[in-house]
Design an enzyme around this catalytic site. Structure first.
Site, PDB file in Angstrom:
ATOM      1  N   CYS A   1     -12.651  -5.173 -44.408  1.00  0.00           N
ATOM      2  CA  CYS A   1     -12.183  -6.217 -43.504  1.00  0.00           C
ATOM      3  C   CYS A   1     -12.528  -7.570 -44.120  1.00  0.00           C
ATOM      4  O   CYS A   1     -13.272  -7.653 -45.099  1.00  0.00           O
ATOM      5  CB  CYS A   1     -12.860  -6.073 -42.142  1.00  0.00           C
ATOM      6  SG  CYS A   1     -14.651  -6.243 -42.271  1.00  0.00           S
TER       7      CYS A   1
ATOM      8  N   HIS B   1     -22.471  -1.241 -44.655  1.00  0.00           N
ATOM      9  CA  HIS B   1     -22.856   0.171 -44.669  1.00  0.00           C
ATOM     10  C   HIS B   1     -22.039   0.996 -45.663  1.00  0.00           C
ATOM     11  O   HIS B   1     -21.347   1.943 -45.271  1.00  0.00           O
ATOM     12  CB  HIS B   1     -22.730   0.752 -43.258  1.00  0.00           C
ATOM     13  CG  HIS B   1     -23.823   0.291 -42.353  1.00  0.00           C
ATOM     14  ND1 HIS B   1     -23.695   0.182 -40.987  1.00  0.00           N
ATOM     15  CD2 HIS B   1     -25.104  -0.078 -42.636  1.00  0.00           C
ATOM     16  CE1 HIS B   1     -24.835  -0.242 -40.467  1.00  0.00           C
ATOM     17  NE2 HIS B   1     -25.697  -0.415 -41.443  1.00  0.00           N
TER      18      HIS B   1
ATOM     19  N   HIS C   1     -29.077  -0.666 -34.370  1.00  0.00           N
ATOM     20  CA  HIS C   1     -28.124  -1.088 -35.406  1.00  0.00           C
ATOM     21  C   HIS C   1     -28.450  -2.537 -35.778  1.00  0.00           C
ATOM     22  O   HIS C   1     -28.724  -3.363 -34.899  1.00  0.00           O
ATOM     23  CB  HIS C   1     -26.712  -0.962 -34.837  1.00  0.00           C
ATOM     24  CG  HIS C   1     -25.620  -1.278 -35.821  1.00  0.00           C
ATOM     25  ND1 HIS C   1     -25.334  -2.556 -36.229  1.00  0.00           N
ATOM     26  CD2 HIS C   1     -24.738  -0.481 -36.486  1.00  0.00           C
ATOM     27  CE1 HIS C   1     -24.321  -2.534 -37.081  1.00  0.00           C
ATOM     28  NE2 HIS C   1     -23.943  -1.276 -37.257  1.00  0.00           N
TER      29      HIS C   1
ATOM     30  N   GLU D   1     -26.813  -5.148 -36.488  1.00  0.00           N
ATOM     31  CA  GLU D   1     -26.106  -6.233 -35.797  1.00  0.00           C
ATOM     32  C   GLU D   1     -26.642  -6.409 -34.381  1.00  0.00           C
ATOM     33  O   GLU D   1     -26.827  -7.539 -33.912  1.00  0.00           O
ATOM     34  CB  GLU D   1     -24.596  -5.929 -35.762  1.00  0.00           C
ATOM     35  CG  GLU D   1     -23.806  -7.037 -35.081  1.00  0.00           C
ATOM     36  CD  GLU D   1     -22.342  -6.680 -34.909  1.00  0.00           C
ATOM     37  OE1 GLU D   1     -21.729  -6.137 -35.843  1.00  0.00           O
ATOM     38  OE2 GLU D   1     -21.810  -6.952 -33.823  1.00  0.00           O
TER      39      GLU D   1
ATOM     40  N   CYS E   1     -13.909  -7.544 -32.297  1.00  0.00           N
ATOM     41  CA  CYS E   1     -13.394  -8.178 -33.515  1.00  0.00           C
ATOM     42  C   CYS E   1     -12.005  -7.621 -33.846  1.00  0.00           C
ATOM     43  O   CYS E   1     -11.723  -6.444 -33.628  1.00  0.00           O
ATOM     44  CB  CYS E   1     -14.406  -7.971 -34.630  1.00  0.00           C
ATOM     45  SG  CYS E   1     -13.776  -7.233 -36.096  1.00  0.00           S
TER      46      CYS E   1
ATOM     47  N   SER F   1     -22.209   3.942 -40.888  1.00  0.00           N
ATOM     48  CA  SER F   1     -21.208   2.934 -40.532  1.00  0.00           C
ATOM     49  C   SER F   1     -20.637   3.226 -39.145  1.00  0.00           C
ATOM     50  O   SER F   1     -19.952   4.235 -38.931  1.00  0.00           O
ATOM     51  CB  SER F   1     -20.086   2.947 -41.579  1.00  0.00           C
ATOM     52  OG  SER F   1     -18.957   2.271 -41.086  1.00  0.00           O
ATOM     53  N   SER F   2     -20.932   2.330 -38.242  1.00  0.00           N
ATOM     54  CA  SER F   2     -20.511   2.515 -36.855  1.00  0.00           C
ATOM     55  C   SER F   2     -18.979   2.568 -36.746  1.00  0.00           C
ATOM     56  O   SER F   2     -18.411   3.451 -36.104  1.00  0.00           O
ATOM     57  CB  SER F   2     -21.109   1.363 -36.042  1.00  0.00           C
ATOM     58  OG  SER F   2     -20.403   1.117 -34.900  1.00  0.00           O
TER      59      SER F   2
HETATM   60  C1  LIG Z   1     -20.682  -5.766 -41.325  1.00  0.00           C
HETATM   61  C2  LIG Z   1     -20.013  -5.226 -40.122  1.00  0.00           C
HETATM   62  C3  LIG Z   1     -19.007  -4.326 -40.205  1.00  0.00           C
HETATM   63  C4  LIG Z   1     -18.550  -3.717 -41.470  1.00  0.00           C
HETATM   64  O1  LIG Z   1     -18.647  -2.328 -41.466  1.00  0.00           O
HETATM   65  P1  LIG Z   1     -20.017  -1.531 -41.663  1.00  0.00           P
HETATM   66  O2  LIG Z   1     -19.633  -0.125 -41.854  1.00  0.00           O
HETATM   67  O3  LIG Z   1     -20.775  -2.160 -42.767  1.00  0.00           O
HETATM   68  O4  LIG Z   1     -20.829  -1.755 -40.329  1.00  0.00           O
HETATM   69  P2  LIG Z   1     -20.819  -1.040 -38.905  1.00  0.00           P
HETATM   70  O5  LIG Z   1     -19.499  -0.487 -38.630  1.00  0.00           O
HETATM   71  O6  LIG Z   1     -21.174  -2.133 -37.938  1.00  0.00           O
HETATM   72  O7  LIG Z   1     -21.898  -0.011 -38.931  1.00  0.00           O
HETATM   73  C5  LIG Z   1     -20.490  -5.759 -38.825  1.00  0.00           C
HETATM   74  O8  LIG Z   1     -19.491  -6.043 -37.959  1.00  0.00           O
HETATM   75  S1  SF4 Z   2     -17.235  -8.417 -37.243  1.00  0.00           S
HETATM   76 FE1  SF4 Z   2     -15.265  -7.523 -37.766  1.00  0.00          FE
HETATM   77  S2  SF4 Z   2     -14.480  -8.782 -39.473  1.00  0.00           S
HETATM   78 FE2  SF4 Z   2     -16.683  -9.174 -39.271  1.00  0.00          FE
HETATM   79  S3  SF4 Z   2     -17.636  -7.750 -40.694  1.00  0.00           S
HETATM   80 FE3  SF4 Z   2     -17.621  -6.782 -38.706  1.00  0.00          FE
HETATM   81  S4  SF4 Z   2     -15.769  -5.529 -38.700  1.00  0.00           S
HETATM   82 FE4  SF4 Z   2     -15.577  -7.016 -40.340  1.00  0.00          FE
END
Ligand SMILES: C/C(=C\COP(=O)(O)OP(=O)(O)O)CO
Ligand code: SF4
Length: 402
Positions: A66, A96, A185, A187, A288, A317-318
């Protein structure tokens, strides 16, 4: 701590960077070489479908890196270029994905060590550079690094910062933030550090439990045991759920976040009536776009006739896991792998079932003509998707020869 005032002062610091360092073009070329894929571009150009031999690959119409991930990884690369000799740290995985994190390690970006469940910042020195990952970092970590006099390169995705602003608004109006996410997590840890009072709910079941407590009360001790670790210090469900606001971890299942928002709105409406709704409930859309698009594309893909699905992305990865959930919900045999190297030797795959441990499945690709759905999470490079598809074609070609 006045988190807003701290962030404001950090923004004015000459040791705090939220943008690249002018090496954008060079880094874009490097990332293209390392992560992009000619084959994937070809499949995109062919309406997301490619047939070779008796295998048809159907790609989701939105998948992979993304905008926020591309931006964060590019900033980390730029940081290395800009500070070629300085010691560079990162507070967590940048995103992740194991191969991207490994690439940063190869560039001598060091990961803060975790000792007895706590991050050990004692090794970080004053002149060091510290990268904050795409998920952000807790305000306490930012403060610690700022106090140490480090140079901070903040790659937090602006979509994530938007959620922080939302919980700041809840706090200002003395509302408890109900955060739809996973309490441990990265975030959500960061988001909750900006909140005043907060409660993290994982899913609709937990949200229903909280909604019921708001309307009917319940067993306080049971409530606290259930949300141990998932609420602010001193949280009291009997007094802190009078005024609430809803926020989310940006990569949760979009439909579930929407349902949770509606559930709490209806709950407050029922308890206080329409006149008082605005005094007791705050809601801002913090889903998002990238999460939304990838999930929407997955819903379209699973409507097609597929023999199986492969979902590629980090096991922690969420957003990738939520894509896998959609396939499982449709009863499509689905394999979640974190890299193409999980496939083989031969017709074998090592994969992670939802909520399960790594499992090996032999003869995972059936005989005869097959259609395989493929998608990848927001932190997965196209190169991993290309390699996965390459392995699938190779196995099926071998099977055709035997
Ligand atoms: C960095 C980020 C998303 C990118 O995918 P990720 O797989 O790194 O993270 P997540 O799905 O939250 O475990 C946070 O929105
Ligand atoms: S908030 Fe959305 S655009 Fe930003 S890193 Fe996460 S998935 Fe990607």
């Amino acid at each position: 701590m006045d988190t807003k005032a701290f962030k404001r002062s950090l923004n004015h610091s000459d040791k705090y960077f939220r943008q690249g360092f002018g090496h954008g073009e060079e880094v874009a070329g490097q990332m293209q070489t390392e992560y992009n894929s000619g084959l994937i571009q070809e499949i995109r150009d062919r309406q997301y479908t490619l047939t070779r031999g008796n295998v048809t690959i159907k790609l989701a119409q939105s998948f992979g890196f993304c905008w926020g991930v591309e931006r964060a990884v590019a900033m980390a690369y730029e940081t290395r270029q800009h500070f070629p000799t300085e010691r560079i740290w990162i507070t967590n995985e940048i995103i992740h994905n194991p191969s991207v994190n490994q690439r940063l390690k190869d560039m001598a970006v060091e990961f803060i060590e975790v000792v007895d469940g706590e991050k050990d910042f004692s090794t970080v020195g004053q002149g060091d550079v510290v990268i904050l990952p795409a998920f952000g970092a807790s305000v306490q970590e930012m403060q610690l690094l700022n106090d140490k006099g480090c140079t901070i390169v903040d790659t937090t995705c602006p979509w994530v910062s938007k959620v922080w602003n939302t919980v700041e608004k809840h706090k200002k109006r003395d509302h408890t933030s109900i955060i739809h996410g996973k309490y441990n997590h990265e975030e959500t840890v960061a988001t909750s550090s900006f909140a005043g009072k907060y409660l993290v709910v994982l899913n609709l079941d937990q949200a229903n439990y909280v909604a019921d407590y708001i309307l009917n009360g319940g067993d306080r001790a049971e409530f606290m045991a259930k949300f141990d670790n998932a609420c602010s210090a001193g949280f009291d469900p009997d007094t802190d759920l009078d005024r609430i606001g809803v926020a989310n971890q940006t990569t949760m299942l979009k439909g579930e976040t929407e349902q949770i928002g509606k559930l709490f709105e209806h709950t407050i409406l029922k308890k206080y009536g329409p006149q008082a709704l605005n005094d007791h409930f705050l809601s801002f859309n913090t889903i998002c776009d990238a999460t939304q698009e990838r999930q929407d594309a997955m819903f379209e893909l699973v409507d097609e006739k597929l023999d199986l699905m492969v979902v590629i992305g980090g096991y922690n990865s969420s957003n990738t896991t939520h894509l896998q959930e959609i396939a499982i919900d449709r009863h499509i045999p689905s394999y979640h792998i974190d890299s193409a190297s999980r496939i083989g030797p031969g017709n074998r795959i090592e994969h992670k079932p939802l909520h399960g441990d790594l499992t090996v499945t032999e003869n995972w690709l059936p005989d005869g003509p097959i259609t395989v759905g493929v998608t990848s999470g927001a932190s997965t490079p196209d190169r991993s998707v290309e390699e996965t598809i390459g392995h699938i074609f190779a196995i099926k070609a071998d099977m055709a020869v035997v």
